[in-house]
Design an enzyme around this catalytic site. Sequence first.
Site, mmCIF file in Angstrom:
data_model
loop_
_atom_site.group_PDB
_atom_site.id
_atom_site.type_symbol
_atom_site.label_atom_id
_atom_site.label_comp_id
_atom_site.label_asym_id
_atom_site.label_seq_id
_atom_site.Cartn_x
_atom_site.Cartn_y
_atom_site.Cartn_z
ATOM 1 N N HIS A 234 -17.330 4.306 0.944
ATOM 2 C CA HIS A 234 -18.648 4.289 -0.452
ATOM 3 C C HIS A 234 -19.241 2.637 -1.306
ATOM 4 O O HIS A 234 -19.139 3.017 -1.807
ATOM 5 C CB HIS A 234 -18.758 5.517 -1.352
ATOM 6 C CG HIS A 234 -19.025 6.458 0.136
ATOM 7 N ND1 HIS A 234 -20.062 6.455 1.066
ATOM 8 C CD2 HIS A 234 -19.261 7.670 -0.346
ATOM 9 C CE1 HIS A 234 -19.877 7.770 1.357
ATOM 10 N NE2 HIS A 234 -19.588 8.403 1.069
ATOM 11 N N HIS B 265 -27.528 9.424 -1.054
ATOM 12 C CA HIS B 265 -25.978 10.462 -0.628
ATOM 13 C C HIS B 265 -26.191 12.010 -1.906
ATOM 14 O O HIS B 265 -25.313 12.355 -2.283
ATOM 15 C CB HIS B 265 -24.589 9.972 -1.764
ATOM 16 C CG HIS B 265 -23.371 10.832 -1.210
ATOM 17 N ND1 HIS B 265 -23.254 12.000 -1.272
ATOM 18 C CD2 HIS B 265 -22.314 9.987 -0.327
ATOM 19 C CE1 HIS B 265 -21.637 12.198 -1.064
ATOM 20 N NE2 HIS B 265 -21.566 11.374 -0.154
ATOM 21 N N GLU C 119 -26.137 11.941 4.868
ATOM 22 C CA GLU C 119 -26.609 10.219 4.513
ATOM 23 C C GLU C 119 -26.981 9.764 6.556
ATOM 24 O O GLU C 119 -25.751 9.180 7.615
ATOM 25 C CB GLU C 119 -25.062 10.415 4.599
ATOM 26 C CG GLU C 119 -24.674 10.600 3.337
ATOM 27 C CD GLU C 119 -22.941 11.316 2.601
ATOM 28 O OE1 GLU C 119 -22.306 9.991 3.054
ATOM 29 O OE2 GLU C 119 -23.026 12.103 3.126
HETATM 30 C C1 GLA Z 1 -19.247 11.559 1.986
HETATM 31 C C2 GLA Z 1 -17.945 12.061 2.632
HETATM 32 C C3 GLA Z 1 -17.042 12.607 2.653
HETATM 33 C C4 GLA Z 1 -17.505 12.768 0.594
HETATM 34 C C5 GLA Z 1 -18.180 12.444 0.394
HETATM 35 C C6 GLA Z 1 -18.310 12.224 -1.440
HETATM 36 O O1 GLA Z 1 -19.659 11.765 2.049
HETATM 37 O O2 GLA Z 1 -18.278 11.599 4.109
HETATM 38 O O3 GLA Z 1 -15.731 13.019 2.454
HETATM 39 O O4 GLA Z 1 -16.522 11.419 0.308
HETATM 40 O O5 GLA Z 1 -19.148 11.431 0.158
HETATM 41 O O6 GLA Z 1 -17.423 13.451 -1.722
#
Ligand code: GLA
Length: 383
Positions: free
Chosen positions: A139, A213, A348
């Site tokens: 991210h 997110h 997402e």
């Molecule tokens: C994303 C990832 C997850 C986790 C979340 C935050 O969606 O795919 O594995 O890291 O972010 O906790």
Amino acid sequence: MNVRVRILAAACAASAVLAAAPGHAQTASGGKGGRVEKSSFGTTRDGLAVDQYTLTNANGVTAKIITHGALLTELHVPDRAGQMADVVLGFKTLDRYEGDHPYFGATIGRVANRIAKGRFRLGGQEYTLATNNGPNHLHGGIKGFDKRVWKAQPASVGGVPAVRFTYTSADMEEGYPGMVTATVTYTLTHANELRLEYTATTDKPTIVNLTNHSYFNLAGDGQGTILDHELTIMADRYTPVDDTLIPTGEIATVRGTVMDFNRATAIGSRIDEVPGPAPGGYDHNYVLSHGGGVLAMSASVRDPKSGRLMEVLTSEPGVQLYTGNFLDGTITGKAGVAYQKHAGLCLETQHYPDSINRPHFPPVVLQPGRTFKSTTVYRFSAR
Ligand code: GLA
């Protein structure tokens, strides 16, 4: 919080900007239209002022977005009896968003999802990024777009409330080449759709993959888990992952497996059988059947108790289904309730994880002179 509020646009009427004196709030004569209000959301530890924009449509649906992370803090939508609930997880105050949290509501960039070992090659050059998720990059790194203060400006068109956020990311910020200017415009239509439109440009070849997110719980924030929510994802295939959640490169069929959501299925009905590392649950990228490129229906989620339905349309080729597996009761949210495992789910919309290291995945490279464009719509109704 500072009660100084400025009604920035009475979106139905003339787009006159009304400025209120400090300590004084004004309401716009909005009639049946929507409006955009700006208020202070506090000051960051670095001394930057953060604003919150409240979009209200003709039906009284509201979305609140702060300039920190261009992040959706609240989204109030009706159930089948017209009862409003805030359907996204999050916090009341800025200090909580500045602290450690799993990206609640945030705009994610420069590259959403994982890059294996934080490494990639571009233009014959090797780049090394922070490994902030086990051995991998996640991210956008240590201080991704989710932790930056964006500039904002009201962007209502034709009576439909909207606000545009802009962030300029310096060359080599978080290890990525090129100066990138990203925008995300949130629009709340009178058809109860929250529309997110992203753009990005660069001055050097780079990689870009933007998403939001938000964690949704259609029963309302703090109202238990999403295990009884019925989910549909229009995808025949997904990208299986290794133990560190990096795609193996295979594009596998969902048919006959617990990954198949082509027909509406309660999320909890097969969640214990999902293959993968602890703590268990879905954390996978689906290869959307429409292929991306044009805005198309991609997924839907319905809470059977309230009847709230969220449909997701996107122009992205993939969507990460994440069922809040890492939530473990240690974070308390807006409603004063601790977020237990599966307290919310994320859809997402994105290019696939680790695309830069997988030439057969849709490309994430952005060249100077080109504009990255992406649209996702969350459409709400109840039945
Ligand atoms: C994303 C990832 C997850 C986790 C979340 C935050 O969606 O795919 O594995 O890291 O972010 O906790």
